[in-house]
Design an enzyme around this catalytic site. Structure first.
Site, PDB file in Angstrom:
ATOM      1  N   PRO A   2       7.051 -21.850  21.171  1.00  0.00           N
ATOM      2  CA  PRO A   2       6.857 -22.326  22.559  1.00  0.00           C
ATOM      3  C   PRO A   2       6.878 -21.135  23.725  1.00  0.00           C
ATOM      4  CG  PRO A   2       8.425 -23.667  21.479  1.00  0.00           C
ATOM      5  CD  PRO A   2       8.586 -22.203  20.789  1.00  0.00           C
ATOM      6  N   GLU A   3       5.533 -20.927  24.064  1.00  0.00           N
ATOM      7  CA  GLU A   3       5.493 -20.444  25.442  1.00  0.00           C
ATOM      8  C   GLU A   3       4.656 -21.372  26.292  1.00  0.00           C
ATOM      9  OE1 GLU A   3       4.042 -15.970  25.365  1.00  0.00           O
ATOM     10  OE2 GLU A   3       4.490 -15.860  23.136  1.00  0.00           O
ATOM     11  N   LYS A  59       8.296 -22.684  30.897  1.00  0.00           N
ATOM     12  CA  LYS A  59       8.615 -23.159  29.494  1.00  0.00           C
ATOM     13  C   LYS A  59       9.429 -24.328  29.466  1.00  0.00           C
ATOM     14  CE  LYS A  59       8.275 -18.187  28.031  1.00  0.00           C
ATOM     15  NZ  LYS A  59       9.081 -17.097  27.445  1.00  0.00           N
ATOM     16  N   ARG A 248      11.590  -6.616  23.045  1.00  0.00           N
ATOM     17  CA  ARG A 248      10.941  -7.526  21.940  1.00  0.00           C
ATOM     18  C   ARG A 248      10.100  -6.591  21.133  1.00  0.00           C
ATOM     19  NH1 ARG A 248      13.145 -12.085  22.001  1.00  0.00           N
ATOM     20  NH2 ARG A 248      11.376 -12.815  20.891  1.00  0.00           N
TER      21      ARG A 248
END
Length: 259
Positions: A2-3, A59, A248
């Site tokens: 999910p973005e 989100k 990330r």
DNA sequence: TTGCATGTTCCGGA
DNA sequence: GTCCGGAACATGCA
């Protein structure tokens, strides 16, 4: 998963299946994922209510139910599913909302994110924290102003939900790759032209992806390549690089995205 | 067995 | 106050 685009897909999904329908019952299959109420209190707050029009901010999925709102965050592995009855529930289904004729399932393997109840807008903001404008409706002037007030790296800025809501690791990589900007480039080093290019690609990525409810895995998208070990740039064929940026794993092309 | 995964939060340090 | 990196959270997969 999910973005922003994935959650937008969930929003449409929820809209299609549950908007306007009366909630018959609520089954909390994992108490821990109901974050700010007891299972009992969530059940009594929702049972008998109707879901209104589903909204999304970044989100976050917002499902109005009577006077209150059911807030959903999907972490990295959340999703919604619909089933005609209670058969074949998955072991990662954490919350089930039952209607006449079917049930909505909130599924989340890794159990990041969760479900909250908000009595009003104040409580919602307490839960979500302060969110920047949604990336899907952000205008060019606002984007420029946000970057003007920002220092540090561009990828970190794009992913910061306080600044802009909705972009995550994959979309920020996709945008920077298309704009030919190195993910570690500092915001201050970017010319106005570069910033406009980033904005343009942000809009393009969201626009071209929105019909799918996710970032496409087509040949011309970086997102598709990042899963391969020996991934090459869809544009120039160079071997893609992977480095830690803003906590990330960033995927980028060393030839297209020079510092 | 180890490392890594699309999320956020919290902490220490510059 | 700002920004960054690292660790933590929980679970499954290569």
């Amino acid at each position: 998963m999910p973005e922003l685009l994935d959650v937008e897909g969930f929003r449409r999904f929820a809209e299609r299946h549950v908007a306007g329908r009366a909630i018959r019952s609520v089954h909390v299959l994992d108490r821990e994922l109901v974050r700010n109420r007891s299972a009992r209190s969530l059940q009594s707050a929702l049972a008998g209510q109707r879901f209104g029009t589903a909204r999304r901010h970044g989100k976050w999925l917002i499902l109005p139910a009577g006077e209150a709102e059911l807030l959903m965050h999907f972490g990295m592995t959340g999703a919604l599913a619909w089933a005609p009855n209670d058969a074949d529930r998955h072991r990662h289904d954490r919350l089930v909302v039952v209607f006449d004729g079917g049930e909505l399932r909130y599924n989340n393997m890794r159990r990041f994110g969760g479900v909250w109840l908000a009595r009003d807008a104040d409580e919602r903001e307490l839960v979500t924290g302060s969110l920047g404008p949604d990336a899907a409706t952000l205008g060019p002037e606002k984007f420029a102003a946000l970057l003007d007030a920002r220092r540090g790296g561009i990828k970190a800025a794009l992913m910061d939900q306080h600044l802009i809501a909705g972009l995550g690791n994959l979309m920020s990589d996709e945008i920077l790759w298309r704009a030919r900007v190195h993910p570690e480039a500092s915001v201050g080093s970017l010319t106005p032209h570069r910033r406009q290019k980033i904005y343009h690609e942000l809009r393009a990525v969201i626009g071209e992806s929105s019909r799918y409810g996710r970032v496409p895995h087509g040949r011309r998208w970086l997102t598709r390549m990042r899963d391969d070990r020996d991934a090459s740039c869809p544009r120039c064929g160079s071997r893609l690089s992977r480095t830690r940026v803003a906590g990330r794993t960033a995927c980028w092309c060393p030839r297209c995205q020079r510092r």
